[in-house]
Design an enzyme around this catalytic site. Structure first.
Site, mmCIF file in Angstrom:
data_model
loop_
_atom_site.group_PDB
_atom_site.id
_atom_site.type_symbol
_atom_site.label_atom_id
_atom_site.label_comp_id
_atom_site.label_asym_id
_atom_site.label_seq_id
_atom_site.Cartn_x
_atom_site.Cartn_y
_atom_site.Cartn_z
ATOM 1 N N GLY A 2 41.419 39.304 44.744
ATOM 2 C CA GLY A 2 40.644 39.524 43.594
ATOM 3 C C GLY A 2 41.580 40.107 42.784
ATOM 4 O O GLY A 2 41.698 40.161 41.625
ATOM 5 N N THR A 16 38.980 32.582 45.278
ATOM 6 C CA THR A 16 38.723 33.304 46.253
ATOM 7 C C THR A 16 40.512 33.791 46.726
ATOM 8 O O THR A 16 40.781 33.448 46.760
ATOM 9 C CB THR A 16 38.007 32.490 47.839
ATOM 10 O OG1 THR A 16 39.173 31.593 47.567
ATOM 11 C CG2 THR A 16 36.678 30.925 47.348
ATOM 12 N N THR A 46 33.510 35.137 49.569
ATOM 13 C CA THR A 46 33.626 34.384 48.475
ATOM 14 C C THR A 46 32.880 32.862 48.279
ATOM 15 O O THR A 46 33.242 32.387 49.369
ATOM 16 C CB THR A 46 34.887 34.252 46.956
ATOM 17 O OG1 THR A 46 35.318 35.185 47.254
ATOM 18 C CG2 THR A 46 34.222 34.104 45.779
ATOM 19 N N ARG A 63 33.706 48.859 43.420
ATOM 20 C CA ARG A 63 34.665 47.940 43.815
ATOM 21 C C ARG A 63 34.166 46.542 42.962
ATOM 22 O O ARG A 63 33.212 46.207 43.587
ATOM 23 C CB ARG A 63 35.536 47.902 44.617
ATOM 24 C CG ARG A 63 37.022 46.889 44.828
ATOM 25 C CD ARG A 63 36.502 46.366 45.810
ATOM 26 N NE ARG A 63 37.212 44.200 44.948
ATOM 27 C CZ ARG A 63 36.875 43.060 45.445
ATOM 28 N NH1 ARG A 63 35.792 42.698 46.202
ATOM 29 N NH2 ARG A 63 38.552 42.682 45.472
ATOM 30 N N GLY A 68 35.292 42.673 42.286
ATOM 31 C CA GLY A 68 36.051 41.411 42.514
ATOM 32 C C GLY A 68 36.431 40.757 41.568
ATOM 33 O O GLY A 68 35.784 40.586 40.496
ATOM 34 N N ASP A 69 36.962 39.794 41.614
ATOM 35 C CA ASP A 69 36.855 38.725 40.429
ATOM 36 C C ASP A 69 35.839 37.747 40.576
ATOM 37 O O ASP A 69 35.328 37.573 39.069
ATOM 38 C CB ASP A 69 38.582 37.652 41.147
ATOM 39 C CG ASP A 69 38.137 37.175 42.014
ATOM 40 O OD1 ASP A 69 37.666 37.387 43.214
ATOM 41 O OD2 ASP A 69 38.869 36.151 42.236
HETATM 42 N N1 GLY Z 1 37.483 37.205 45.253
HETATM 43 C C1 GLY Z 1 36.814 38.130 45.807
HETATM 44 C C2 GLY Z 1 36.932 39.591 45.863
HETATM 45 O O1 GLY Z 1 38.175 39.484 45.608
HETATM 46 O O2 GLY Z 1 36.295 40.166 45.975
#
Ligand code: GLY
Length: 306
Positions: free
Chosen positions: A218, A215, A164, A192, A194-195
Site C-alpha cells: 500500500g 493488494t 489484504t 499506520r 495502508g491503501d
Molecule cells: N495493501 C495492504 C496494505 O498495504 O496494508
C-alpha cells in the site's frame, strides 16, 4: 461477475450465490468478505492476520459503490470483525467517508458490533518471537515504553506486507463496486493505514468505466493513486490492458521509500478483467466467476513489467 484475490476462498461462493440471486453488488461482497475476515486459516486478513508492533490488531476496510460513487472506509480499528461491514455502515449511516481508531470502534458499538477477541494465538507468538530478536536487552526490559520507529525498518518483513482481501463485482444491474479488508502490514507502526481504506489508492469503482483494487504494498499504491489511475484511464478511452499498464508504469517510476510487490485487480464496464503481478516473487492467484460459468475458477495472475 466477481473478481477477488486468492485469499477470498472462504466467502467467494457466498458472494457468487448472492449475485446469482439478484443481490446488489456491495451487500453481496460484504457478506462474502465477512467470511474471509472470520476464517482463522486465512493468515493475511481479519482474525488470521498479523498485529502491529505492539501486538495489537488494527483493521482497515473500504467499500465503494461505483454507481453513486458513495464510499465508506475505516482505518486502524481495534477489536472489530467484520470491518468491511463496518465500512459499509459508515457509507450508509454517516455524512463522512472514513472513520479511524477509537472513533471507528465507538461507531461499531453504536451499530451493534461486538467487541471481538481478534488476536490469533499463533500471530501473537510469531509477533513476539520476531520482535524479541530485534530488541536489545534494554529495549526488551522497557517494552513497550520505547521508541518504536528505530525497530520499524529492521522488523519489516516483505513477505508479510500483503495482508489484504479485495472483491470487485458487477451485479445483475451492471453496477460495479469494490470492497477491501485487511489487518495491514505485519509489525506496522501503530496507527499506520495502508491503501485498503483509501479510495483511489487501494480501491475505486465507477460503473460507467470500471473498477480496480490492489493488494500488497500500500505504501506504493497510495503514492500513485493506482486504482483511480486505472479507472480514469478507462474514462479517457484507454483499453483495460493499457489502463493497467499505465498504472504499473507509475509504480515503476517510484525510486525511493519502501518498494516491493503490488497486485492489481481490475475490470472494465464491458466485462473484461485483468489481474497483474508487479514485482511479487511468488505466483499470485485470483478467483474469477461470471454468469457464463458453473463455478468459480482459481487463475494465475500475469506477471507485468513496465
Ligand atoms: N495493501 C495492504 C496494505 O498495504 O496494508
Amino acid at each position: 461477475m466477481l473478481l477477488a484475490n486468492a485469499e477470498a476462498w472462504p466467502g467467494f461462493d457466498t458472494t457468487v450465490d448472492l449475485l446469482k440471486g439478484g443481490e446488489a453488488g456491495i451487500p453481496a461482497m460484504v457478506a462474502g468478505i465477512a467470511k474471509v475476515e472470520r476464517e482463522a486459516r486465512v493468515r493475511s486478513v481479519g482474525y488470521g492476520g498479523w498485529p502491529n508492533m505492539l501486538g495489537e490488531m488494527e483493521f482497515d476496510a473500504g467499500v465503494m459503490d461505483g454507481t453513486t460513487r458513495d464510499v465508506g472506509a475505516v482505518g486502524a480499528v481495534p477489536a472489530t470483525l467484520p470491518v468491511s461491514a463496518l465500512a459499509y455502515e459508515v457509507m450508509r449511516h454517516l455524512p463522512h467517508v472514513m472513520l479511524t481508531g477509537a472513533g471507528a470502534r465507538r461507531f461499531a458499538t453504536e451499530r451493534g458490533f461486538a467487541v471481538d477477541e481478534v488476536l490469533h494465538p499463533d500471530s501473537k507468538r510469531v509477533w513476539w518471537e520476531k520482535l524479541e530478536q530485534q530488541m536489545t536487552p534494554q529495549q526488551r526490559a522497557a517494552f513497550p515504553d520505547i521508541p518504536l520507529a528505530p525497530l520499524s525498518t529492521a522488523i519489516t518483513d516483505p513477505e508479510r506486507v500483503r495482508d489484504t482481501t479485495v472483491f470487485l463485482a458487477r451485479d445483475a444491474g451492471a453496477n460495479l463496486g469494490a470492497v477491501t479488508s485487511t489487518s495491514g502490514w505485519a509489525w506496522k507502526y501503530p496507527g499506520r493505514l495502508g491503501d485498503s481504506p483509501i479510495p483511489g489508492a487501494g480501491f475505486y469503482a465507477d460503473s460507467r468505466f470500471g473498477a480496480a483494487a490492489c493488494t500488497h504494498t500500500g505504501e506504493m499504491t497510495m503514492r500513485c493513486g493506482t486504482s483511480r489511475s486505472i479507472v480514469l484511464a478507462l474514462r479517457l478511452g484507454h483499453s483495460l490492458e493499457d489502463a493497467v499498464k499505465l498504472a504499473v508504469e507509475e509504480l515503476a517510476e517510484l525510486k525511493s521509500g519502501f518498494l516491493a510487490g503490488v497486485v492489481i485487480h481490475a475490470m472494465d464496464a464491458q466485462g473484461n478483467h485483468q489481474v497483474v503481478n508487479y514485482r511479487c516473487d511468488e505466483e499470485i492467484r485470483y478467483w474469477y466467476w461470471d454468469e457464463r460459468m458453473d463455478k468459480a475458477e482459481l487463475r494465475v495472475a500475469a506477471r507485468i513489467n513496465p
